[in-house]
Scaffold this motif. Structure first.
Motif, short mmCIF file in Angstrom:
data_model
loop_
_atom_site.label_atom_id
_atom_site.label_comp_id
_atom_site.label_asym_id
_atom_site.label_seq_id
_atom_site.Cartn_x
_atom_site.Cartn_y
_atom_site.Cartn_z
N ARG A 30 -3.46 -4.12 -2.13
CA ARG A 30 -3.87 -3.92 -3.75
C ARG A 30 -3.92 -2.00 -3.60
O ARG A 30 -3.94 -0.74 -4.62
CB ARG A 30 -5.09 -3.80 -4.61
N LYS A 31 -4.12 -1.93 -1.85
CA LYS A 31 -4.87 -0.67 -1.73
C LYS A 31 -3.18 0.60 -1.25
O LYS A 31 -3.59 1.61 -1.47
CB LYS A 31 -5.33 -0.31 -0.87
N LEU A 32 -2.24 -0.59 -1.63
CA LEU A 32 -0.52 0.28 -1.31
C LEU A 32 -0.41 1.59 -1.81
O LEU A 32 -0.98 1.92 -3.00
CB LEU A 32 0.29 -0.36 -1.26
N PRO A 33 -0.32 2.92 -1.23
CA PRO A 33 0.00 3.82 -2.21
C PRO A 33 1.27 3.93 -2.97
O PRO A 33 2.40 3.39 -2.48
CB PRO A 33 -0.28 5.28 -0.98
N SER A 70 4.73 3.98 1.35
CA SER A 70 3.78 3.11 1.39
C SER A 70 3.62 2.22 2.83
O SER A 70 2.94 1.99 2.78
CB SER A 70 4.08 2.67 -0.06
N MET A 71 4.72 1.23 2.82
CA MET A 71 4.87 0.48 4.03
C MET A 71 4.27 1.68 5.57
O MET A 71 3.52 1.19 6.30
CB MET A 71 6.02 0.06 3.89
N ALA A 72 4.87 2.70 5.40
CA ALA A 72 4.86 4.05 6.75
C ALA A 72 3.11 4.22 6.78
O ALA A 72 3.27 4.55 8.34
CB ALA A 72 5.75 4.79 6.85
N SER A 73 2.64 4.41 5.48
CA SER A 73 1.15 4.86 5.82
C SER A 73 0.39 3.54 6.40
O SER A 73 0.47 2.69 6.66
CB SER A 73 1.18 4.78 4.30
N PRO A 74 -1.08 3.96 6.73
CA PRO A 74 -2.22 3.39 7.01
C PRO A 74 -2.30 1.81 6.80
O PRO A 74 -2.31 0.82 6.71
CB PRO A 74 -3.45 3.94 7.47
N GLU A 75 -2.09 2.07 5.04
CA GLU A 75 -2.73 1.15 3.88
C GLU A 75 -1.02 -0.11 4.82
O GLU A 75 -1.56 -1.39 4.25
CB GLU A 75 -2.82 1.79 3.08
N GLY A 76 -0.06 -0.08 5.00
CA GLY A 76 1.17 -0.61 4.83
C GLY A 76 1.20 -1.17 5.97
O GLY A 76 1.97 -2.08 6.07
N GLN A 77 0.45 -0.04 7.09
CA GLN A 77 0.98 -0.73 8.35
C GLN A 77 -0.15 -2.08 8.65
O GLN A 77 0.20 -3.24 9.15
CB GLN A 77 0.28 0.11 9.33
N ALA A 78 -1.38 -1.72 7.64
CA ALA A 78 -2.18 -2.88 7.32
C ALA A 78 -1.76 -4.13 7.05
O ALA A 78 -2.06 -4.94 7.11
CB ALA A 78 -3.09 -2.43 6.98
N VAL A 79 -1.65 -3.97 5.79
CA VAL A 79 -0.30 -5.44 5.18
C VAL A 79 0.67 -6.27 5.98
O VAL A 79 0.08 -7.13 5.89
CB VAL A 79 0.27 -4.29 3.40
N GLY A 80 1.76 -4.74 6.24
CA GLY A 80 1.81 -5.35 7.48
C GLY A 80 1.66 -6.35 8.97
O GLY A 80 2.12 -7.87 8.78
N ALA A 81 1.47 -6.18 9.16
CA ALA A 81 0.15 -6.30 10.77
C ALA A 81 -0.68 -8.05 10.21
O ALA A 81 -0.95 -8.99 10.43
CB ALA A 81 -0.64 -5.19 11.47
N ASP A 82 -1.21 -7.48 8.89
CA ASP A 82 -2.28 -8.59 8.47
C ASP A 82 -0.91 -10.13 8.05
O ASP A 82 -2.24 -11.65 8.16
CB ASP A 82 -2.88 -8.49 7.04
N VAL A 83 0.14 -10.34 7.81
CA VAL A 83 1.10 -11.58 7.24
C VAL A 83 0.77 -12.53 8.20
O VAL A 83 0.57 -13.51 7.75
CB VAL A 83 2.58 -10.72 6.64
N PRO A 84 1.27 -12.36 9.47
CA PRO A 84 1.20 -13.51 10.31
C PRO A 84 -0.54 -14.35 10.25
O PRO A 84 -0.46 -15.41 10.93
CB PRO A 84 1.26 -12.38 12.07
N ASN A 85 -1.25 -13.99 9.98
CA ASN A 85 -2.92 -14.37 9.93
C ASN A 85 -2.75 -15.67 8.67
O ASN A 85 -3.86 -16.37 8.91
CB ASN A 85 -3.37 -12.94 9.35
N TYR A 86 -1.91 -15.07 8.06
CA TYR A 86 -2.27 -16.64 6.98
C TYR A 86 -0.43 -17.09 6.17
O TYR A 86 -0.81 -17.74 5.33
CB TYR A 86 -2.56 -15.93 5.45
#
Length: 100
Positions: A30-33, A70-86
């Motif tokens: 939800r924080k994706l710019p 958006s995906m290159a932003s810090p928020e986007g990088q956090a979203v992508g990095a989180d996917v393997p966690n669930y």
């Protein structure tokens, strides 16, 4: 309009997926710019066949450049990095322009 569609195959632990997805991943997403709107479902039907997907996430961006930024932003990088966690079943990400 540029759409993003994330398709999640069935995870090894659906209850753990749902808990993590709702409480950790969606708040990150939800924080994706630049994101205009988003929606998701954890109830995917394929008619009388078994669906190959457990969950679907959709997001709207004004254009492809905004999505890419958006995906290159810090928020986007956090979203992508989180996917393997669930997403133990992985995730398929599609994005495309929508014609009126």
């Amino acid at each position: 309009m540029h759409k993003v569609l994330v398709l999640y195959p069935t995870p090894t632990d659906p209850a753990a997926f749902e808990e993590y997805y709702r409480n950790v991943h969606l708040p990150l997403a939800r924080k994706l710019p630049g994101m205009l709107d988003h929606r998701f479902t954890l109830s995917v039907s394929a008619g009388d066949q078994e669906s190959p997907y457990f969950a679907i996430f959709e997001a709207d961006f004004p254009d492809e450049a905004t999505y890419a930024a958006s995906m290159a932003s810090p928020e986007g990088q956090a979203v992508g990095a989180d996917v393997p966690n669930y997403a133990t079943g992985g995730a398929v990400v599609l994005h495309y322009d929508v014609e009126p």
